[in-house]
Design a protein around this motif. Structure first.
Motif, short mmCIF file in Angstrom:
data_model
loop_
_atom_site.label_atom_id
_atom_site.label_comp_id
_atom_site.label_asym_id
_atom_site.label_seq_id
_atom_site.Cartn_x
_atom_site.Cartn_y
_atom_site.Cartn_z
N THR A 23 -5.34 -8.99 -0.02
CA THR A 23 -4.26 -8.02 -0.17
C THR A 23 -3.35 -8.05 1.05
N GLU A 25 -0.11 -6.06 2.81
CA GLU A 25 0.46 -4.72 2.76
C GLU A 25 1.70 -4.72 1.86
N GLY A 26 1.73 -3.80 0.91
CA GLY A 26 2.87 -3.68 0.02
C GLY A 26 2.84 -4.61 -1.18
N SER A 27 1.78 -5.41 -1.32
CA SER A 27 1.66 -6.34 -2.44
C SER A 27 0.41 -6.04 -3.25
#
Length: 52
Positions: A23, A25-27
């Protein structure tokens, strides 16, 4: 750096064939399988892709 060295250095249970979730950040998270390690990096084949 081998898979064993990555486990010891970073304190992660990484093993070839293990499923992982990656992961940024923001995805949205991406799922894949650990295929190998080289130079301190893990090579992951993400689901739906034909390369690591």
């Amino acid at each position: 750096m081998s898979m064993k060295a990555i486990r010891e250095t970073h304190g992660v249970p990484a093993k070839r064939g293990q499923r992982v979730r990656f992961t940024l950040e923001g995805s949205a998270p991406r799922l894949g399988t650990i295929r190998s390690a080289n130079g301190g990096s893990l090579y992951v084949q993400f689901d739906g892709e034909g390369f690591t």
